[in-house]
Design an enzyme around this catalytic site. Structure first.
Site, PDB file in Angstrom:
ATOM      1  N   ASP A 237     -25.367  45.626  21.711  1.00  0.00           N
ATOM      2  CA  ASP A 237     -24.893  46.419  22.846  1.00  0.00           C
ATOM      3  C   ASP A 237     -24.046  47.608  22.390  1.00  0.00           C
ATOM      4  O   ASP A 237     -24.207  48.733  22.885  1.00  0.00           O
ATOM      5  CB  ASP A 237     -24.074  45.521  23.785  1.00  0.00           C
ATOM      6  CG  ASP A 237     -24.214  45.931  25.231  1.00  0.00           C
ATOM      7  OD1 ASP A 237     -25.155  46.682  25.541  1.00  0.00           O
ATOM      8  OD2 ASP A 237     -23.395  45.502  26.055  1.00  0.00           O
ATOM      9  N   ASP A 283     -25.779  41.767  31.195  1.00  0.00           N
ATOM     10  CA  ASP A 283     -24.334  41.539  31.176  1.00  0.00           C
ATOM     11  C   ASP A 283     -23.921  40.412  32.109  1.00  0.00           C
ATOM     12  O   ASP A 283     -22.751  40.006  32.108  1.00  0.00           O
ATOM     13  CB  ASP A 283     -23.594  42.827  31.564  1.00  0.00           C
ATOM     14  CG  ASP A 283     -23.899  43.963  30.603  1.00  0.00           C
ATOM     15  OD1 ASP A 283     -24.100  43.682  29.418  1.00  0.00           O
ATOM     16  OD2 ASP A 283     -23.965  45.123  31.049  1.00  0.00           O
TER      17      ASP A 283
END
Length: 503
Positions: A237, A283
């Site tokens: 990420d 997420d």
């Protein structure tokens, strides 16, 4: 792992801009606060309810709803697969026309969204059906093979012949009822709305359904695997958000329900607002499956407390709130896992250190709770040689000599009356391959074989070598075998009596 849930959108929460690059008037502070608060609330709902449903899923008896277990090898490979998928989507958007790609992906997510939303609302809709509702059962089954190899085809033996049919590999085995069909119809309405209008509410309905199903059906086998997965995606990420513009570009160009969105100008434009703040489903799902694992760990401790679940849930709120705050301060897309991973791992580990339960936490195995109601096989025999030779060797092991303590002569006759020879496995027609223990394919195949051996339609004991031992240990013998055994015992006792008279 389903790419619709995790692969292309693990990225960032970001304030969206205009699709055509035109400038917009700045959003009001009230609109921004409403958008960020709504994203936070929408992220918490699938994690909380998905974790609760994951416990019921692990205890469920329906083999078609068994969860997918993520092992440490899967967790280590996942960031690499996600990176390749993300880069491939980025190149597709750069080379090919964006409209055609989004049209193809919209049809794909249209089907997936309907199925996911139907599975999500099914438990809630069951409360509204009347008691006299005609709830018929259905089963959708796709097997591999045709002709003689197909189950129920031309090669099937006649009923009562004593022969068994070959087990064909099952590709799809889905059981549903009339209530599920009603839920599927309601979900189709939302799907058509999304396909025609691409409205943000329909997008969020599908996104919430994807997230909840991901948390419910994706299970980490232990805490170490969760740390490997979260740590790998932490690096993934950070790199794709801060190192390149790939993730932000794909998130803005990808017109599919892979993210939750909420308009920042809702107070000014109402439902037709178009200045969105977004949060990727990755997420939500990735930390959510780790939080669900800690809930199952809490239940395994049998202390009637959910300390680790509530701790990790509060850590997720803290991490996501910190992400939104920093994003609002710096006006730049933020990798949410940069803040979520340390919080979701660090807080529960600190609690375990304080309570002295670190060893119990990292030794907990979630996969040990799958199918607790069925007898377990500890190992599979090594298959070598022809099926006939293997069957003979297994029969010799079953009939081999064993140490027995001396018995009373009167008890010998009674024991022989109850002795029953175990059925010989018919390995020449069994098509169940030996699979590695602990894998998802092993559990699904074993559950299917057990279900068929324990009274399935046309099933007979001994049809599958993988469940033969468990069937013999946990099922009473049939009357014919008991009668035959009693005759053998009577004849043996009579012959011994004649020998004693002659002596």
């Amino acid at each position: 792992m389903d790419s619709a849930l995790s692969d292309p959108h693990n990225g960032s929460a970001e304030a969206g801009g205009a699709a055509n690059g035109t400038t917009r008037p700045p959003s009001t502070p009230e609109g921004i606060a409403l958008a960020y608060g709504s994203l936070l609330l929408m992220a918490l709902l699938p994690i909380f309810f998905g974790a609760l449903r994951s416990v019921r899923c692990a205890r469920g008896k329906n083999a078609s709803d068994m969860p997918e277990t993520i092992t440490s090898r899967d967790a280590a490979r996942f960031p690499i697969i996600a990176s390749c998928t993300l880069l491939g989507l980025y190149l597709f958007f750069k080379i090919f026309s964006q409209e055609y790609i989004n049209l193809l992906l919209s049809m794909y997510f249209f089907v997936l969204g309907i199925l996911a939303l139907s599975h999500t609302i099914s438990p809630f809709m069951n409360k509204f059906f009347p008691a006299n509702f005609p709830n018929r059962q259905y089963q959708l089954l796709f097997t591999q093979g045709s002709g003689e190899n197909k189950e129920g085809g031309r090669g099937s033996p006649a009923p009562g012949s004593g022969l068994t049919r070959p087990l064909c590999p099952e590709i799809i085995n889905y059981e549903f009822d009339a209530k599920d069909l009603v839920c599927l119809g309601l979900s189709s309405i939302v799907g058509v709305w999304y396909l025609l209008r691409k409205h943000w509410i329909a997008n969020n309905l599908f996104g919430l359904a994807f997230s909840l199903n991901g948390v419910e059906l994706l299970h980490l086998n232990n805490v170490s695997t969760g740390c490997i997965l979260l740590g790998g995606l932490f690096i993934y990420d950070v790199f794709w958000v801060f190192g390149t513009n790939v993730m932000v570009t794909v998130a803005k160009s990808f017109e599919a329900p892979i993210k939750l969105v909420f308009p920042q100008d809702l107070l000014e434009k109402g439902l037709e607002a178009d200045n969105f703040a977004m949060l990727g489903l990755g997420d939500i799902v990735i930390p959510g499956i780790f939080i669900a694992l800690l809930l199952r760990f809490d239940i395994s401790l049998k202390k009637n407390t959910h300390t680790y679940f509530y701790t990790s849930f509060a850590a997720y709120i803290f991490g996501l709130g910190l992400t939104i705050f920093i994003m609002h301060i710096f006006k730049h897309a933020q990798p949410a896992l940069l803040y979520l991973v340390p919080a979701c791992i660090g807080f529960p580990v600190l609690v375990a250190l304080a309570k002295g339960e670190v060893t119990e936490m990292f030794s907990y195995e979630s996969s040990a709770e799958i199918l607790p109601h069925t007898p377990r096989l500890t190992h599979f025999p090594t298959v070598s040689g022809s099926p006939a030779s293997l069957a003979d060797s297994m029969q010799q092991k079953l009939a081999g000599p064993r140490r027995r303590r001396p018995q009373n002569p009167s008890a010998i006759g009674r024991s022989k009356k109850l002795k029953v020879n175990p059925p010989k496995p018919n390995l020449s027609i069994c098509r169940c391959p030996p699979l590695p223990l602990g894998t998802t394919r092993h559990r699904k195949r074993r559950a299917t074989c057990l279900r068929r051996a324990y009274g399935g339609a046309g099933a007979k004991p001994g049809r599958c070598w993988a469940v033969n031992a468990s069937y013999e240990e946990s099922n009473p013998k049939d009357a014919a075998a008991v009668t035959e055994g009693s005759k053998e015992g009577t004849e043996a006792s009579a012959s011994k009596g004649l020998e004693k008279k002659e002596k």
